[in-house]
Design a protein around this motif. Structure first.
Motif, PDB file in Angstrom:
ATOM      1  N   THR A  49      24.342  52.080  48.748  1.00  0.00           N
ATOM      2  CA  THR A  49      24.574  50.459  48.836  1.00  0.00           C
ATOM      3  C   THR A  49      23.454  50.036  48.145  1.00  0.00           C
ATOM      4  N   VAL A  50      23.554  49.161  47.118  1.00  0.00           N
ATOM      5  CA  VAL A  50      22.724  48.421  46.338  1.00  0.00           C
ATOM      6  C   VAL A  50      22.481  47.049  46.804  1.00  0.00           C
ATOM      7  N   LEU A  51      21.344  46.763  47.383  1.00  0.00           N
ATOM      8  CA  LEU A  51      20.907  45.207  47.933  1.00  0.00           C
ATOM      9  C   LEU A  51      20.175  44.406  46.899  1.00  0.00           C
ATOM     10  N   SER A  52      20.855  43.528  46.230  1.00  0.00           N
ATOM     11  CA  SER A  52      20.321  42.513  45.270  1.00  0.00           C
ATOM     12  C   SER A  52      20.135  41.386  46.072  1.00  0.00           C
TER      13      SER A  52
ATOM     14  N   THR B 189      24.754  41.349  47.516  1.00  0.00           N
ATOM     15  CA  THR B 189      23.823  40.391  46.988  1.00  0.00           C
ATOM     16  C   THR B 189      23.631  39.552  48.270  1.00  0.00           C
ATOM     17  N   VAL B 190      22.419  39.488  48.520  1.00  0.00           N
ATOM     18  CA  VAL B 190      21.925  38.737  49.652  1.00  0.00           C
ATOM     19  C   VAL B 190      21.428  37.138  48.888  1.00  0.00           C
ATOM     20  N   VAL B 191      21.940  35.963  49.570  1.00  0.00           N
ATOM     21  CA  VAL B 191      21.462  34.679  49.106  1.00  0.00           C
ATOM     22  C   VAL B 191      20.865  33.786  50.036  1.00  0.00           C
ATOM     23  N   ASP B 192      20.053  33.165  49.753  1.00  0.00           N
ATOM     24  CA  ASP B 192      19.369  32.305  50.763  1.00  0.00           C
ATOM     25  C   ASP B 192      20.207  31.092  50.519  1.00  0.00           C
TER      26      ASP B 192
ATOM     27  N   GLU C  73      27.532  36.804  40.746  1.00  0.00           N
ATOM     28  CA  GLU C  73      28.881  37.246  40.041  1.00  0.00           C
ATOM     29  C   GLU C  73      29.207  38.559  39.955  1.00  0.00           C
ATOM     30  N   CYS C  74      27.988  39.580  39.887  1.00  0.00           N
ATOM     31  CA  CYS C  74      28.249  41.031  39.970  1.00  0.00           C
ATOM     32  C   CYS C  74      27.965  41.702  41.317  1.00  0.00           C
ATOM     33  N   ALA C  75      28.901  41.227  42.298  1.00  0.00           N
ATOM     34  CA  ALA C  75      28.796  41.712  43.647  1.00  0.00           C
ATOM     35  C   ALA C  75      30.309  42.028  44.134  1.00  0.00           C
TER      36      ALA C  75
ATOM     37  N   PHE D 124      33.105  49.164  45.885  1.00  0.00           N
ATOM     38  CA  PHE D 124      32.509  48.968  44.433  1.00  0.00           C
ATOM     39  C   PHE D 124      33.835  49.632  43.453  1.00  0.00           C
ATOM     40  N   GLN D 125      34.163  48.856  42.416  1.00  0.00           N
ATOM     41  CA  GLN D 125      35.309  49.675  41.683  1.00  0.00           C
ATOM     42  C   GLN D 125      34.670  49.277  40.336  1.00  0.00           C
ATOM     43  N   ALA D 126      34.465  50.613  39.478  1.00  0.00           N
ATOM     44  CA  ALA D 126      33.802  50.592  38.171  1.00  0.00           C
ATOM     45  C   ALA D 126      34.462  49.652  37.303  1.00  0.00           C
ATOM     46  N   ASP D 127      35.895  49.542  37.303  1.00  0.00           N
ATOM     47  CA  ASP D 127      36.767  48.718  36.206  1.00  0.00           C
ATOM     48  C   ASP D 127      36.948  47.438  36.984  1.00  0.00           C
ATOM     49  N   VAL D 128      36.537  47.096  38.053  1.00  0.00           N
ATOM     50  CA  VAL D 128      36.556  45.585  38.663  1.00  0.00           C
ATOM     51  C   VAL D 128      35.400  44.874  39.091  1.00  0.00           C
ATOM     52  N   THR D 129      34.444  45.461  39.682  1.00  0.00           N
ATOM     53  CA  THR D 129      33.308  44.645  40.170  1.00  0.00           C
ATOM     54  C   THR D 129      32.385  44.138  38.796  1.00  0.00           C
TER      55      THR D 129
END
Ligand SMILES: Nc1nc2c(ncn2[C@@H]2O[C@H](COP(=O)(O)OP(=O)(O)OP(=O)(O)O)[C@@H](O)[C@H]2O)c(=O)[nH]1
Length: 386
Positions: free
Chosen positions: A18-21, A139-142, A176-178, A229-234
């Motif tokens: 899991t990638v946290l951005s 993606t974490v958003v404040d 957008e990429c999440a 995550f879906q490589a062809d969608v996300t």
């Protein structure tokens, strides 16, 4: 269709990642510590990247009880220490000891470059996906900061210096990429601000799950129990990608609510695609993007061409009130005119958009915003045509 996997509580040779951005200070470490605090004996690892030489976050996360915390210092996972991240992940996976791995990216990281680590093969024919499974981009958003930056981008409205990405542009790219957007700090944002930010997020990424939280309080089972995550969608989840790619080509112009049928309509979020074949006059176009962007514009992206640089493929990117106009390549039509390529060498996807006399040169600009004055934007752009 989502792929369900059993909760990851047993070690694996190809562990889910899991990638946290999220932008600086959004609450990534807070979320990570909260998640790791729910490990309950399961073998989870965390890779923590910090731009500072002294990795403060790694120490904080270690205190939360992760089985293993690997700091990556001096650089950013999406650029300077990308190889280091790939190696570290591959090494962790090779031990077969971990049931789940979390990666905390730097605040300025672009999730798309982390995706490429998993999906693109290196010169040795390997990719990270061979060792580990990308489970979700979170993606974490404040919530409050997002609103503030959106407003700031309008107040300081000006064209960003070439090559410099405005803060709000980066924030939008991260959203957008999440697969999941965690709207954090809801305790200090007004209910109205939270609703508005949620609507803005939806407008640029209609596919992501949005979770409203405070202090990163997310149930770990929600995160580790499912592959999203879906490589062809996300990577193409951004609304502008969707509009530029498909609908725009077939229905000449699509106008209406960006996300019809959802409560975002209450905020008046709409989108449309401006399409034209004739060239713009460069000076006029730059002046329009600098001075005439309407108040409600949230996002604009797409291709353009100008008479003065007829060979060059232009690409425009607007986030809030800040616009960047760049030239990113050469039109196939120009290559053909110069005899560099033959008709047969022009790819089908380019040929699909071919129209004489300008070939693939075109204006194809997506606009997404709140109560967008569409007619005014169309008229403004039309006035920039040669
Ligand atoms: N009020 C409030 N404060 C929060 C919340 N989440 C995090 N914070 C605080 O916000 C600050 C930044 O949180 P971090 O978790 O360090 O943020 P980060 O995204 O890891 O920050 P960088 O590593 O600098 O990019 C800290 O002081 C946190 O205590 C929240 O939901 N509400």
């Amino acid at each position: 269709m989502r792929k369900m996997v059993p909760p990851s509580d047993s070690p694996r040779s190809r562990p889910p990642v899991t990638v946290l951005s999220g932008f600086l200070g959004a609450g990534k470490t807070t979320l990570l510590r909260h998640l790791l605090g729910q490990a309950e004996g399961r073998r989870w690892a965390a890779i923590v990247n910090d731009v500072a030489a002294i990795n403060i976050d790694a120490a904080l996360v270690a205190a939360a009880g992760a089985q293993r915390v690997v700091p990556l210092g001096n650089g950013c996972v999406c650029c300077t220490v990308r190889d280091e991240l790939a190696e570290t992940l591959a090494e962790l996976a090779a031990t077969g000891d971990y049931a789940h791995v979390f990666v905390e990216a730097t605040g300025v990281a672009d999730p798309r470059s982390i995706v490429r680590l998993f999906t693109r093969t290196n010169p040795f024919g390997r990719k990270l996906d061979d060792f580990a499974q990308l489970s979700a981009l979170v993606t974490v958003v404040d919530a409050r900061q997002f609103e503030v930056e959106e407003r700031k981008s309008r107040d300081g409205r000006k064209r960003a210096a070439s090559g410099v990405k405005p803060v709000f542009d980066l924030m939008l790219e991260q959203v957008e990429c999440a697969d999941v957007v965690v709207l954090n700090k809801c305790d200090v944002a007004t209910a109205e601000a939270v609703r508005r930010v949620e609507a803005l997020v939806r407008a640029v990424n209609a596919r992501a799950e949005i979770w409203r939280v405070a202090q990163g309080r997310v149930a770990a089972a929600e995160v580790v129990g499912r592959v999203r995550f879906q490589a062809d969608v996300t990577p193409g989840a951004a609304e502008w990608v969707r509009l530029l790619g498909g609908a725009a080509r077939h229905a000449a112009v699509r106008t209406g609510p960006a996300v019809a049928g959802r409560h975002e309509a209450a905020f008046g979020i709409t989108s449309f695609v401006y399409e034209e074949r004739r060239a713009f006059a460069e000076e006029k176009l730059r002046a329009w993007f600098e001075a005439a962007l309407p108040e409600g514009l949230l996002r604009a992206k797409g291709f353009f061409w100008v008479r003065e640089r007829a060979a060059d493929m232009g690409f425009a990117s607007v986030a809030g009130g800040a616009a960047r106009l760049e030239f990113i390549g050469t039109w196939a039509a120009a290559l053909r005119e110069r005899g560099v390529v033959t008709d047969a060498e022009i790819p089908p996807s380019t040929r699909e958009r071919w129209a004489e006399p300008h070939g693939d040169r075109r204006q194809e600009l997506v606009f997404i915003g709140v109560t967008l004055p569409e007619a005014e934007i169309r008229a403004g752009l039309a006035a920039c045509l040669v």
